[in-house]
Design an enzyme around this catalytic site. Structure first.
Site, PDB file in Angstrom:
ATOM      1  N   LEU A 162       0.982  -1.379   0.070  1.00 56.47           N
ATOM      2  CA  LEU A 162       0.028  -0.143  -0.013  1.00 56.47           C
ATOM      3  C   LEU A 162       0.947   1.209   0.088  1.00 56.47           C
ATOM      4  O   LEU A 162       2.064   1.202   0.553  1.00 56.47           O
ATOM      5  CB  LEU A 162      -0.963  -0.095   1.071  1.00 56.47           C
ATOM      6  CG  LEU A 162      -2.001  -1.033   1.419  1.00 56.47           C
ATOM      7  CD1 LEU A 162      -2.734  -0.920   2.726  1.00 56.47           C
ATOM      8  CD2 LEU A 162      -2.941  -1.157   0.176  1.00 56.47           C
ATOM      9  N   ASP A 163       0.728   2.284  -0.507  1.00 53.60           N
ATOM     10  CA  ASP A 163       1.266   3.571  -0.645  1.00 53.60           C
ATOM     11  C   ASP A 163       1.233   3.865   0.741  1.00 53.60           C
ATOM     12  O   ASP A 163       0.638   3.747   1.597  1.00 53.60           O
ATOM     13  CB  ASP A 163       0.583   4.611  -1.390  1.00 53.60           C
ATOM     14  CG  ASP A 163       0.596   4.261  -2.804  1.00 53.60           C
ATOM     15  OD1 ASP A 163       1.394   3.555  -3.390  1.00 53.60           O
ATOM     16  OD2 ASP A 163      -0.435   4.913  -3.779  1.00 53.60           O
ATOM     17  N   LYS A 164       2.332   4.886   0.901  1.00 54.51           N
ATOM     18  CA  LYS A 164       2.700   5.418   2.267  1.00 54.51           C
ATOM     19  C   LYS A 164       1.474   5.956   2.946  1.00 54.51           C
ATOM     20  O   LYS A 164       1.282   5.592   4.111  1.00 54.51           O
ATOM     21  CB  LYS A 164       3.886   6.381   2.311  1.00 54.51           C
ATOM     22  CG  LYS A 164       4.150   7.109   3.529  1.00 54.51           C
ATOM     23  CD  LYS A 164       5.024   8.058   3.339  1.00 54.51           C
ATOM     24  CE  LYS A 164       5.301   9.133   4.791  1.00 54.51           C
ATOM     25  NZ  LYS A 164       6.220  10.350   4.547  1.00 54.51           N
ATOM     26  N   ARG A 267      -5.513   5.883  -7.522  1.00 57.03           N
ATOM     27  CA  ARG A 267      -5.526   7.294  -7.638  1.00 57.03           C
ATOM     28  C   ARG A 267      -5.069   7.849  -8.967  1.00 57.03           C
ATOM     29  O   ARG A 267      -5.906   9.046  -9.342  1.00 57.03           O
ATOM     30  CB  ARG A 267      -4.122   7.724  -6.977  1.00 57.03           C
ATOM     31  CG  ARG A 267      -4.082   7.204  -5.468  1.00 57.03           C
ATOM     32  CD  ARG A 267      -2.853   7.163  -4.769  1.00 57.03           C
ATOM     33  NE  ARG A 267      -2.141   8.583  -4.830  1.00 57.03           N
ATOM     34  CZ  ARG A 267      -0.891   8.798  -4.557  1.00 57.03           C
ATOM     35  NH1 ARG A 267      -0.001   7.699  -4.236  1.00 57.03           N
ATOM     36  NH2 ARG A 267      -0.297   9.825  -4.410  1.00 57.03           N
TER      37      ARG A 267
END
Length: 336
Positions: A162-164, A267
């Protein structure tokens, strides 16, 4: 297990290797032996699995410099093939990259665990894997402290990321069998990953949309991703199913289901549709309703257990910042 690194020309892992450097007192001559799972693999790929604290690109440089032997012979071609039971050595020296592969105790929100898998609810702002600028304090470091067995697995058992600033559910493998099975399941799109997102602008059009739009490096800004035309640019196919959950005056709440796992996929697809996520400044979003990170949460994860085959499904409650933003924006949905 002591972790060391490769020979470099300075203290930065981005500086590359010094082809004239000699092994110093901190160098380590580490033996390696290929097992059946590496049979027929390229040498660089096999080493990336056997010495997982180093990137494949670093290992390729080491091979090119003659720092790797295969069955007693120095090998300089990363594409050389290995067979089961092949052995050799690799000459290593500490680097920031390798030293990042160390245990760091941290509180992990464990949703489920058994001998083979771990499911965690990752908070926003936690980096999953060490990288330049984030060599410590990552989920990988926390996993190594949680269970020393993770040290023996490539990437500490991490099979997806997962992205930060994205919160929510992740599955991590605790054994090599579980890891290999989960990697295959993700590639076959047998792992179900559902997200909720808060996006700019009121949703219009069909309440359910299937977005199939390839994603690659943005040709105008190489630091981000974009929807690309594969006849003109390099990229990979990507599919996201999007469902409207609730509309407000200038925002919307949507559910996104991943069928592929491209970098920043949700996104990018949401921005491409004209609905960038709240606070996602990389893709055109702006801060709103107290959100200081992209408004994306992995709320549901389902997969077949990699060993028993049992169907597993998990849900993660919305984080406080996400729920507070929904309340302020007048967005409602019952996730139970």
């Amino acid at each position: 297990m002591e972790t060391t690194g490769v020979i470099i020309s300075s203290g930065s892992a981005d500086d590359g290797l010094d082809e004239h450097a000699e092994a110093g007192p901190d160098a380590e001559l580490r033996p390696w032996v290929a097992d059946a799972s590496q049979h027929g693999h390229r040498l660089d790929r096999a080493l990336a699995e056997l010495v997982p604290e180093f990137s494949r690109s670093y290992l390729q440089q080491l091979i090119a410099l003659g720092a790797v032997t295969l069955n007693g012979t120095s090998i300089t071609k990363p594409a050389a093939r290995v067979k089961a039971a092949d052995s050799g050595t690799i000459e290593l020296r500490p680097t920031p990259q390798s030293q990042a592969f160390k245990p760091e105790p941290m509180a992990l929100n464990v949703v489920y665990q058994d001998a083979h898998v771990l499911v965690i609810n990752k908070p926003a702002h936690l980096v999953v894997h060490p990288a330049p600028g984030n060599w410590s304090g990552t989920l990988l470091n926390g996993l190594l402290a949680f269970d020393a067995a993770f040290m023996d697995l490539p990437r500490a058992g991490i099979v997806h990321r997962l992205d930060k600033d994205t919160s929510g559910l992740m599955v991590v493998a605790r054994t090599r069998l579980a890891m290999d099975t989960l990697v295959r399941a993700i590639a076959a799109r047998d792992v179900q990953r559902h997200y909720v997102a808060l996006a700019h602008r009121r949703w219009s059009g069909a309440g359910r949309q299937e977005v199939q739009a390839a994603i690659g490096r943005d040709p105008r800004n190489r630091l981000r991703m974009a929807v690309v035309d594969l006849s003109l640019h390099t990229g990979k196919s990507a599919r996201t199913d999007i469902e409207l959950l609730h509309n407000a005056e200038s925002t919307c709440l949507v559910k996104c289901t991943l069928h592929t796992g491209r970098t920043h996929q949700i996104r990018v697809h949401m921005a491409w549709l004209g609905h960038p996520l709240l606070a996602d400044d990389t893709y055109g979003g702006t801060a709103a309703a107290g959100m200081d990170r992209q408004a994306l949460h992995a709320f549901q994860l389902a997969f077949s257990h990699p060993v028993t085959g049992q169907a597993l499904s998990f849900r993660a409650d919305l984080p406080d910042d996400f729920r507070a933003a929904m309340d302020e924006l007048g967005l409602r949905y019952n996730f139970h």
